[in-house]
Design a protein around this motif. Structure first.
Motif, mmCIF file in Angstrom:
data_model
loop_
_atom_site.group_PDB
_atom_site.id
_atom_site.type_symbol
_atom_site.label_atom_id
_atom_site.label_comp_id
_atom_site.label_asym_id
_atom_site.label_seq_id
_atom_site.Cartn_x
_atom_site.Cartn_y
_atom_site.Cartn_z
ATOM 1 N N UNK A 236 0.846 -1.191 0.000
ATOM 2 C CA UNK A 236 0.000 0.000 0.000
ATOM 3 C C UNK A 236 0.879 1.238 0.000
ATOM 4 N N UNK A 237 0.330 2.338 -0.485
ATOM 5 C CA UNK A 237 0.961 3.636 -0.350
ATOM 6 C C UNK A 237 0.148 4.392 0.695
ATOM 7 N N UNK A 238 0.736 4.652 1.843
ATOM 8 C CA UNK A 238 0.029 5.246 2.967
ATOM 9 C C UNK A 238 -0.272 6.731 2.780
ATOM 10 N N UNK A 239 0.158 7.318 1.672
ATOM 11 C CA UNK A 239 -0.211 8.700 1.366
ATOM 12 C C UNK A 239 -1.556 8.762 0.637
ATOM 13 N N UNK A 240 -2.063 7.621 0.189
ATOM 14 C CA UNK A 240 -3.315 7.590 -0.561
ATOM 15 C C UNK A 240 -4.503 7.464 0.394
ATOM 16 N N UNK A 241 -5.475 8.379 0.303
ATOM 17 C CA UNK A 241 -6.644 8.306 1.184
ATOM 18 C C UNK A 241 -7.378 6.963 1.103
ATOM 19 N N UNK A 242 -7.417 6.348 -0.074
ATOM 20 C CA UNK A 242 -8.080 5.046 -0.209
ATOM 21 C C UNK A 242 -7.376 3.962 0.589
ATOM 22 N N UNK A 243 -6.054 4.025 0.663
ATOM 23 C CA UNK A 243 -5.294 3.057 1.464
ATOM 24 C C UNK A 243 -5.560 3.287 2.949
ATOM 25 N N UNK A 244 -5.626 4.556 3.346
ATOM 26 C CA UNK A 244 -5.917 4.881 4.752
ATOM 27 C C UNK A 244 -7.309 4.379 5.120
ATOM 28 N N UNK A 245 -8.271 4.603 4.232
ATOM 29 C CA UNK A 245 -9.643 4.135 4.488
ATOM 30 C C UNK A 245 -9.684 2.614 4.598
ATOM 31 N N UNK A 246 -8.966 1.920 3.728
ATOM 32 C CA UNK A 246 -8.948 0.462 3.771
ATOM 33 C C UNK A 246 -8.339 -0.043 5.076
ATOM 34 N N UNK A 247 -7.294 0.613 5.576
ATOM 35 C CA UNK A 247 -6.694 0.227 6.857
ATOM 36 C C UNK A 247 -7.644 0.520 8.015
ATOM 37 N N UNK A 248 -8.337 1.655 7.956
ATOM 38 C CA UNK A 248 -9.327 1.987 8.984
ATOM 39 C C UNK A 248 -10.426 0.930 9.021
ATOM 40 N N UNK A 249 -10.928 0.542 7.851
ATOM 41 C CA UNK A 249 -11.966 -0.493 7.786
ATOM 42 C C UNK A 249 -11.458 -1.825 8.331
ATOM 43 N N UNK A 250 -10.215 -2.187 8.003
ATOM 44 C CA UNK A 250 -9.644 -3.449 8.491
ATOM 45 C C UNK A 250 -9.487 -3.405 10.012
ATOM 46 N N UNK A 251 -9.077 -2.267 10.564
ATOM 47 C CA UNK A 251 -8.940 -2.134 12.019
ATOM 48 C C UNK A 251 -10.307 -2.245 12.692
ATOM 49 N N UNK A 252 -11.324 -1.665 12.076
ATOM 50 C CA UNK A 252 -12.681 -1.758 12.625
ATOM 51 C C UNK A 252 -13.179 -3.196 12.610
ATOM 52 N N UNK A 253 -12.844 -3.923 11.543
ATOM 53 C CA UNK A 253 -13.234 -5.336 11.451
ATOM 54 C C UNK A 253 -12.591 -6.152 12.572
ATOM 55 N N UNK A 254 -11.370 -5.763 12.967
ATOM 56 C CA UNK A 254 -10.677 -6.469 14.055
ATOM 57 C C UNK A 254 -11.148 -6.028 15.446
#
Length: 137
Positions: free
Chosen positions: A83-101
């Motif tokens: 992932x490129x952590x400067x991309x808002x879509x990557x940040x959103x995907x990580x946020x969603x994954x953290x919420x799933x956990x």
């Protein structure tokens, strides 16, 4: 005018606002040096929840470059998801994954999560959100 790299960025996810920052640091241990990327999301308005820190530390089979030839903010497995952590879509995907956990933005304490535990799910979500014609939506 370009955005200042240390100024927090804004993300809206599921009707909630977050400010997020990305920081690069170095750990010196056992005579070596390893790079670390820390993505921090702050639920808004301030005081409504504690920060979420997603930390990617360089290690065997993983890369966390500090610049050239790979770009700042890139993290991934040598042979696998990235992932490129400067991309808002990557940040959103990580946020969603953290919420799933099980992370909840209402938690009042700082929560730190090893980013490697989220990477594959977030990268798969990003891959599903884009296709040959660009982002879905």
């Amino acid at each position: 005018m370009p955005r200042h790299p240390k100024k927090p960025r804004r993300l809206i996810a599921d009707g909630r606002a977050y400010l997020w920052t990305l920081r690069h640091s170095h750990n010196v241990a056992d005579g070596g040096r390893s790079c670390c990327e820390t993505l921090t999301l702050y639920p808004q308005p301030a005081g409504t929840g504690g920060p979420l820190r997603i930390v990617f530390t360089e290690g065997p089979g993983r890369y966390v470059p500090g610049g050239a030839p790979l770009g700042s903010g890139d993290v991934g497995y040598i042979q696998g998801a990235s992932l490129n952590l400067h991309e808002p879509g990557a940040v959103r995907a990580l946020l969603d994954a953290a919420s799933t956990l099980g992370w909840h933005p209402e938690e009042r304490r700082v929560v730190e999560i090893d980013g490697w535990s989220l990477l594959e799910a977030a990268a798969a979500a990003r891959a599903g959100a884009t296709g040959p014609t660009g982002p879905k939506g």
